[in-house]
Design a protein around this motif. Structure first.
Motif, mmCIF file in Angstrom:
data_model
loop_
_atom_site.group_PDB
_atom_site.id
_atom_site.type_symbol
_atom_site.label_atom_id
_atom_site.label_comp_id
_atom_site.label_asym_id
_atom_site.label_seq_id
_atom_site.Cartn_x
_atom_site.Cartn_y
_atom_site.Cartn_z
ATOM 1 N N LYS A 9 -3.852 1.730 5.016
ATOM 2 C CA LYS A 9 -3.677 2.964 4.272
ATOM 3 C C LYS A 9 -4.981 3.473 3.660
ATOM 4 C CE LYS A 9 -0.666 6.394 2.034
ATOM 5 N NZ LYS A 9 0.369 6.880 2.798
ATOM 6 N N SER A 10 -5.387 2.439 2.921
ATOM 7 C CA SER A 10 -6.451 2.498 1.901
ATOM 8 C C SER A 10 -7.613 2.808 2.768
ATOM 9 C CB SER A 10 -6.694 1.190 1.109
ATOM 10 O OG SER A 10 -5.632 1.202 0.278
ATOM 11 N N TYR A 11 -8.057 2.316 3.628
ATOM 12 C CA TYR A 11 -9.094 2.700 4.856
ATOM 13 C C TYR A 11 -8.974 3.816 5.428
ATOM 14 C CZ TYR A 11 -10.947 -2.344 4.336
ATOM 15 O OH TYR A 11 -11.415 -3.373 3.856
ATOM 16 N N GLY A 12 -7.777 4.188 5.753
ATOM 17 C CA GLY A 12 -7.460 5.375 6.506
ATOM 18 C C GLY A 12 -7.775 6.627 5.700
ATOM 19 N N ASN A 13 -7.078 6.433 4.209
ATOM 20 C CA ASN A 13 -7.409 7.567 3.184
ATOM 21 C C ASN A 13 -8.950 7.739 2.952
ATOM 22 O OD1 ASN A 13 -4.639 8.147 3.042
ATOM 23 N ND2 ASN A 13 -4.390 6.821 1.382
ATOM 24 N N ALA A 14 -9.646 6.579 2.921
ATOM 25 C CA ALA A 14 -11.020 6.797 2.785
ATOM 26 C C ALA A 14 -11.903 7.239 4.084
ATOM 27 C CB ALA A 14 -11.561 5.431 2.269
ATOM 28 N N GLY A 15 -11.056 7.493 5.174
ATOM 29 C CA GLY A 15 -12.020 7.989 6.432
ATOM 30 C C GLY A 15 -12.682 6.653 7.155
ATOM 31 N N TYR B 155 -11.983 4.592 9.601
ATOM 32 C CA TYR B 155 -11.113 4.423 10.735
ATOM 33 C C TYR B 155 -11.457 3.168 11.698
ATOM 34 C CZ TYR B 155 -9.852 8.964 9.294
ATOM 35 O OH TYR B 155 -9.481 10.248 8.415
ATOM 36 N N ASP B 156 -12.635 2.641 11.550
ATOM 37 C CA ASP B 156 -12.866 1.467 12.232
ATOM 38 C C ASP B 156 -12.236 0.486 11.468
ATOM 39 O OD1 ASP B 156 -14.383 2.800 14.265
ATOM 40 O OD2 ASP B 156 -16.226 2.476 13.222
ATOM 41 N N LYS B 157 -12.616 0.501 10.080
ATOM 42 C CA LYS B 157 -11.887 -0.814 9.373
ATOM 43 C C LYS B 157 -10.418 -0.702 9.345
ATOM 44 C CE LYS B 157 -15.283 -2.342 6.301
ATOM 45 N NZ LYS B 157 -15.757 -2.957 4.990
ATOM 46 N N MET B 158 -9.805 0.387 9.322
ATOM 47 C CA MET B 158 -8.464 0.514 9.357
ATOM 48 C C MET B 158 -8.138 -0.041 10.650
ATOM 49 S SD MET B 158 -6.364 4.291 9.523
ATOM 50 C CE MET B 158 -6.272 4.794 11.225
ATOM 51 N N MET B 159 -8.360 0.162 11.967
ATOM 52 C CA MET B 159 -7.990 -0.297 13.099
ATOM 53 C C MET B 159 -8.422 -1.716 13.218
ATOM 54 S SD MET B 159 -6.412 2.004 13.959
ATOM 55 C CE MET B 159 -5.517 1.145 15.053
ATOM 56 N N GLU C 152 -0.339 9.071 10.650
ATOM 57 C CA GLU C 152 -0.628 9.919 9.430
ATOM 58 C C GLU C 152 -2.124 10.229 9.205
ATOM 59 O OE1 GLU C 152 0.436 10.703 4.858
ATOM 60 O OE2 GLU C 152 0.502 8.521 5.471
ATOM 61 N N CYS C 153 -2.898 8.984 9.366
ATOM 62 C CA CYS C 153 -4.354 9.241 9.003
ATOM 63 C C CYS C 153 -4.965 9.859 10.191
ATOM 64 C CB CYS C 153 -4.737 7.548 8.839
ATOM 65 S SG CYS C 153 -4.287 6.831 7.446
ATOM 66 N N PHE C 154 -4.639 9.413 11.540
ATOM 67 C CA PHE C 154 -5.241 10.093 12.570
ATOM 68 C C PHE C 154 -4.933 11.678 12.615
ATOM 69 C CE2 PHE C 154 -6.134 5.881 14.454
ATOM 70 C CZ PHE C 154 -7.467 5.869 14.407
ATOM 71 N N GLY C 155 -3.598 11.952 12.145
ATOM 72 C CA GLY C 155 -3.090 13.405 12.323
ATOM 73 C C GLY C 155 -3.760 14.156 11.330
ATOM 74 N N ARG C 156 -4.028 13.472 10.067
ATOM 75 C CA ARG C 156 -4.528 14.430 8.853
ATOM 76 C C ARG C 156 -6.372 14.400 9.369
ATOM 77 N NH1 ARG C 156 -5.557 10.745 4.703
ATOM 78 N NH2 ARG C 156 -3.169 10.181 4.819
ATOM 79 N N ALA C 157 -6.720 13.566 9.967
ATOM 80 C CA ALA C 157 -8.005 13.759 10.319
ATOM 81 C C ALA C 157 -8.301 14.680 11.815
ATOM 82 C CB ALA C 157 -8.715 12.370 10.684
ATOM 83 N N GLY C 158 -7.070 15.048 12.286
ATOM 84 C CA GLY C 158 -7.230 16.033 13.232
ATOM 85 C C GLY C 158 -7.522 15.215 14.656
#
Length: 199
Positions: free
Chosen positions: A45-51, A53-57, A80-86
């Motif tokens: 979630k922290s990585y996703g919120n920071a944009g 996405y590579d680290k998130m995955m 949620e993270c990918f949806g928020r990013a479009g």
């Protein structure tokens, strides 16, 4: 202990200080504290919120490599993270993966999909998808749907969703009514707003 580890990692990650989060994660590992699923969820979630996405995955894959099964919470965070990013393609991919891996969806999952789809007008498909599951839709889910239609200006479908909400025995709350009243007012439908305020 794991509680302290998760608390410190969450505190840094929640503030967007991912470098500090990583540093503390490594420190706790050196001390012999084993991470758990919650640890990985916090980091994803922290990585996703920071944009990031590579680290998130990367954490998602690392988690599976260490034999921690992603939970509904894990998938919901990724969706949620990918949806928020479009990034609807990735959002849909992880929703499908969630179902393929047998992780049970819940109202939060569908609400997150609605929030992602509101950008591209695919909300109605989510309603149909929920009809084929044993997921019990709740007031927050319908609030997401009503908000999506209110924001898109589709007042008629917004009203139909309120009726569907009532038909499904979900009780509208202050959020439901505030969203609809705001939509009515924005479209110059003051009488409809007044009638709803009296309900």
């Amino acid at each position: 202990d794991i509680y302290t580890m998760n608390s410190i990692i969450w505190a840094h990650g929640n503030q967007g200080r991912t470098d500090e989060m990583e540093k503390w994660y490594n420190e706790f590992e050196l001390m012999g504290v084993e991470p758990d699923t919650k640890t990985f969820n916090i980091m994803i979630k922290s990585y996703g919120n920071a944009g990031m996405y590579d680290k998130m995955m990367s954490i998602f894959r690392y988690m599976k490599k260490r034999y921690y099964a992603p939970t509904a919470v894990t998938f919901n965070i990724v969706i949620e993270c990918f949806g928020r990013a479009g990034n609807i393609e990735k959002m849909e991919y992880y929703f499908r993966l969630m179902k393929i891996q047998g992780v049970k969806t819940n109202p939060v999952t569908y609400c997150l999909l609605v929030n992602g789809y509101r950008l591209i007008d695919k909300v109605s498909g989510i309603i149909r998808q929920t009809e084929n599951t044993d997921v019990v839709l709740d007031t927050p889910f319908f609030n997401c749907v009503i908000s999506a239609y209110a924001n898109s200006g589709d007042i008629k479908i917004m009203e139909e969703m309120l009726q569907l909400m009532k038909d499904k025995k979900c009780k509208p709350d202050k959020v439901t009514y505030a969203t609809m009243i705001q939509a009515y007012t924005a479209h110059g439908m003051d009488e409809a707003a007044r009638l709803l305020e009296m309900e």
